[in-house]
Design an enzyme around this catalytic site. Structure first.
Site, PDB file in Angstrom:
ATOM      1  N   CYS A 107       1.584 -10.748 -25.410  1.00  0.00           N
ATOM      2  CA  CYS A 107       2.933 -10.529 -25.917  1.00  0.00           C
ATOM      3  C   CYS A 107       3.965 -10.960 -24.893  1.00  0.00           C
ATOM      4  O   CYS A 107       4.714 -10.143 -24.361  1.00  0.00           O
ATOM      5  CB  CYS A 107       3.090  -9.061 -26.281  1.00  0.00           C
ATOM      6  SG  CYS A 107       1.868  -8.590 -27.494  1.00  0.00           S
ATOM      7  N   PRO A 147     -12.183 -24.794   3.155  1.00  0.00           N
ATOM      8  CA  PRO A 147     -11.887 -25.361   1.840  1.00  0.00           C
ATOM      9  C   PRO A 147     -12.214 -24.390   0.716  1.00  0.00           C
ATOM     10  O   PRO A 147     -13.229 -23.698   0.753  1.00  0.00           O
ATOM     11  CB  PRO A 147     -12.822 -26.569   1.777  1.00  0.00           C
ATOM     12  CG  PRO A 147     -13.993 -26.156   2.606  1.00  0.00           C
ATOM     13  CD  PRO A 147     -13.439 -25.312   3.717  1.00  0.00           C
ATOM     14  N   TYR A 202       2.601 -21.012 -11.838  1.00  0.00           N
ATOM     15  CA  TYR A 202       3.044 -22.126 -10.982  1.00  0.00           C
ATOM     16  C   TYR A 202       3.537 -23.324 -11.790  1.00  0.00           C
ATOM     17  O   TYR A 202       3.857 -24.354 -11.196  1.00  0.00           O
ATOM     18  CB  TYR A 202       1.885 -22.653 -10.126  1.00  0.00           C
ATOM     19  CG  TYR A 202       1.135 -21.628  -9.318  1.00  0.00           C
ATOM     20  CD1 TYR A 202       1.714 -21.030  -8.196  1.00  0.00           C
ATOM     21  CD2 TYR A 202      -0.164 -21.276  -9.647  1.00  0.00           C
ATOM     22  CE1 TYR A 202       1.015 -20.097  -7.447  1.00  0.00           C
ATOM     23  CE2 TYR A 202      -0.868 -20.348  -8.901  1.00  0.00           C
ATOM     24  CZ  TYR A 202      -0.271 -19.764  -7.807  1.00  0.00           C
ATOM     25  OH  TYR A 202      -0.976 -18.845  -7.075  1.00  0.00           O
TER      26      TYR A 202
HETATM   27  N1  LLP Z   1      -7.353 -20.694   4.272  1.00  0.00           N
HETATM   28  C1  LLP Z   1      -6.291 -19.881   4.126  1.00  0.00           C
HETATM   29  C2  LLP Z   1      -5.798 -19.155   5.277  1.00  0.00           C
HETATM   30  C3  LLP Z   1      -5.669 -19.763   2.870  1.00  0.00           C
HETATM   31  O1  LLP Z   1      -4.608 -18.973   2.736  1.00  0.00           O
HETATM   32  C4  LLP Z   1      -6.174 -20.501   1.771  1.00  0.00           C
HETATM   33  C5  LLP Z   1      -5.559 -20.396   0.446  1.00  0.00           C
HETATM   34  C6  LLP Z   1      -7.309 -21.312   1.975  1.00  0.00           C
HETATM   35  C7  LLP Z   1      -7.869 -21.393   3.241  1.00  0.00           C
HETATM   36  C8  LLP Z   1      -7.931 -22.122   0.864  1.00  0.00           C
HETATM   37  O2  LLP Z   1      -7.069 -23.065   0.363  1.00  0.00           O
HETATM   38  P1  LLP Z   1      -7.618 -24.166  -0.662  1.00  0.00           P
HETATM   39  O3  LLP Z   1      -8.620 -25.015   0.069  1.00  0.00           O
HETATM   40  O4  LLP Z   1      -8.236 -23.454  -1.801  1.00  0.00           O
HETATM   41  O5  LLP Z   1      -6.422 -24.942  -1.073  1.00  0.00           O
HETATM   42  N2  LLP Z   1      -3.462 -19.367  -6.175  1.00  0.00           N
HETATM   43  C9  LLP Z   1      -2.966 -20.672  -5.750  1.00  0.00           C
HETATM   44  C10 LLP Z   1      -3.530 -21.101  -4.405  1.00  0.00           C
HETATM   45  C11 LLP Z   1      -3.312 -20.089  -3.306  1.00  0.00           C
HETATM   46  C12 LLP Z   1      -3.917 -20.508  -2.000  1.00  0.00           C
HETATM   47  C13 LLP Z   1      -3.966 -19.375  -1.057  1.00  0.00           C
HETATM   48  N3  LLP Z   1      -4.562 -19.653   0.202  1.00  0.00           N
HETATM   49  C14 LLP Z   1      -3.260 -21.687  -6.848  1.00  0.00           C
HETATM   50  O6  LLP Z   1      -3.798 -21.314  -7.865  1.00  0.00           O
HETATM   51  O7  LLP Z   1      -2.927 -22.858  -6.689  1.00  0.00           O
END
Ligand code: LLP
Length: 431
Positions: free
Chosen positions: A358, A277, A319
């Site tokens: 900008c 997470p 996004y």
């Molecule tokens: N495990 C893997 C293999 C991942 O690629 C990711 C996130 C996570 C765990 C953690 O995911 P989470 O629990 O945070 O949802 N920049 C984007 C999100 C990119 C997520 C990338 N991978 C945003 O701002 O929404």
């Protein structure tokens, strides 16, 4: 949800007013609540306790070493995706046995660092990558363990940029190729292939896609067992939601209520579960504080121009992500009853909250009904702890912002504000 509350018409993080934080740390400033980090981690651990998982915090979402240390001290492992993240997680006192290492493009140097450091599990994304890691491990005479990241072809119903478990994504290996993968590489003398890794996307606000992908993974594991392969680890990845609006995300106990029953008997049979997470722990644990530089009209629109922009928080522009935005000192009458896209309160004005860059794409909130603000007022961008500072840039040569961690009534600067000298530190203009 979190420890950012309005009291008598002014915003507080735990016991310190946002006003005081801005006065001592300046703006723009990421403000984190230690209590919120702890609560979110602990709730997840308690909710999933029947599976006794290794919870590997996803370093990419908020990677300050003070945050990594706080979570390490609570017993978290780390989900890392680069040499830099391995470096950070080690620097924060993490035990590399509890690191899982994913990423589609692991370089030779990164693989060497991971092997040398004793990273617990490689999450492997392709045949060629396995061969490369196996070659390097043999050369270094280091034994390690690995999980195969499979692509379950499940739709997590999220933004296409953060959908990772559908067939057309670059991540993992198609489910249909998984058995052949194990037949080819499942007997390597240095890299023991003993797990399955899933990560379907982020954020995932329903439990259905998890269940669907876990069931596909379990069917695969049974098939592999029949072929004589011992799979002792199932890594479910990350993706649990956060409250960008009040009560938007299922609670940890709700995710667990769906997922635990599907896996409990397997765990009793010896299967180890890993969770990765990020957002669900960090997002609500941070806000971005910014100060209004100017207010101006263009046509019939009102622009509130802040000292933070897409360089500070990229998510709205990249996004189209929604972040609740509200003044830090709205007064009692305009205290938001909840965080929502549309609030009905007296005197709100249609507002565009933008940054100093900008680019027309440089916005934090579009078309929002907000209390009127003036030059010098502070504004808070909520739920900015995950993928906020971690994705910040120096575009337009704005130094990176400061980060502070609040713990009760104590404020600690955990990253100093960059200075202009930092902008050119690694540049050379004489040869
Ligand atoms: N495990 C893997 C293999 C991942 O690629 C990711 C996130 C996570 C765990 C953690 O995911 P989470 O629990 O945070 O949802 N920049 C984007 C999100 C990119 C997520 C990338 N991978 C945003 O701002 O929404």
């Amino acid at each position: 949800m979190d420890e950012f509350h309005y009291r008598d018409g002014a915003l507080f993080c735990e016991e310190i007013s946002a006003n005081e934080i801005a006065r001592s740390a300046g703006t723009p400033c990421y403000v984190y609540s230690a209590a919120t980090f702890r609560q979110h981690y602990t709730r997840l651990r308690e909710a999933f306790a029947p599976l006794n998982p290794l919870i590997c915090y996803s370093v990419k979402c908020c990677s300050n070493i003070a945050i990594l240390r706080l979570l390490t001290e609570l017993g978290a492992g780390m989900d890392v995706v680069s040499g830099g993240e391995i470096f950070r997680a080690l620097r924060a006192g993490g035990d590399p046995k509890n690191f899982v290492y994913a990423g589609v493009g692991k370089s030779e140097a990164e693989i060497r660092l991971a092997l040398q450091s004793g990273v617990g599990l490689f999450n492997i994304e392709s045949e060629m990558e396995f061969e490369n890691i196996a070659r390097i491990a043999r050369e270094m005479k280091i034994h390690t363990t690995a999980a195969l990241r499979v692509n379950p072809d499940v739709d997590p119903k999220t933004h296409r940029y953060t959908t990772t478990g559908k067939r057309e994504s670059k991540f993992g290996v198609d489910l249909e190729r998984a058995s052949a993968f194990f037949r080819a590489y499942g007997h390597d003398p240095y890299v023991a292939l003993c797990g399955i890794h899933l990560h379907i996307g982020s954020p995932v606000y329903t439990t259905g896609p998890y269940i669907e992908s876990v069931q596909k993974a379990l069917a695969l594991m049974d098939e592999l067992a029949r072929e004589g392969f011992r799979i002792d680890t199932l890594d479910l990845g990350g993706g649990f939601g956060a409250d960008y609006e009040s009560d938007q995300s299922p609670l940890a106990i709700e995710y667990a209520a769906a997922i635990v029953p599907v896996l409990q008997s397997r765990v009793e049979g010896g299967l180890r579960i890993i969770l990765e997470p990020g957002r669900t722990i960090a997002a609500n644990a941070g806000i971005l504080l910014t100060r209004v530089e100017y207010v101006k009209k263009s046509g019939d629109r009102t622009f509130v121009i802040c000292d933070a922009g897409m360089n500070t928080l990229l998510r709205p522009s990249h996004y189209g992500a929604f972040h609740f935005v509200w003044p830090v000192h709205p007064g009692v009458a305009l205290t938001p009853p909840r965080r929502a896209r549309e609030l009905v309160l007296p005197g709100l004005q249609r507002t565009e909250v933008v940054g100093p860059l900008c680019e027309t794409g440089d916005f934090l909130a579009e078309d929002r009904m907000l209390p009127p603000v003036s030059r010098g007022d502070l504004v808070a961008i909520f739920t900015a702890g995950a993928y906020g500072m971690a994705m910040a840039s120096r575009y337009n040569s704005h130094p990176l912002p400061t980060e502070v961690l609040v713990e009760g009534a104590t404020l600690r600067v955990i990253r100093a504000r960059e200075q202009y000298e930092d902008l050119v530190l690694h540049e050379r203009d004489s040869f």
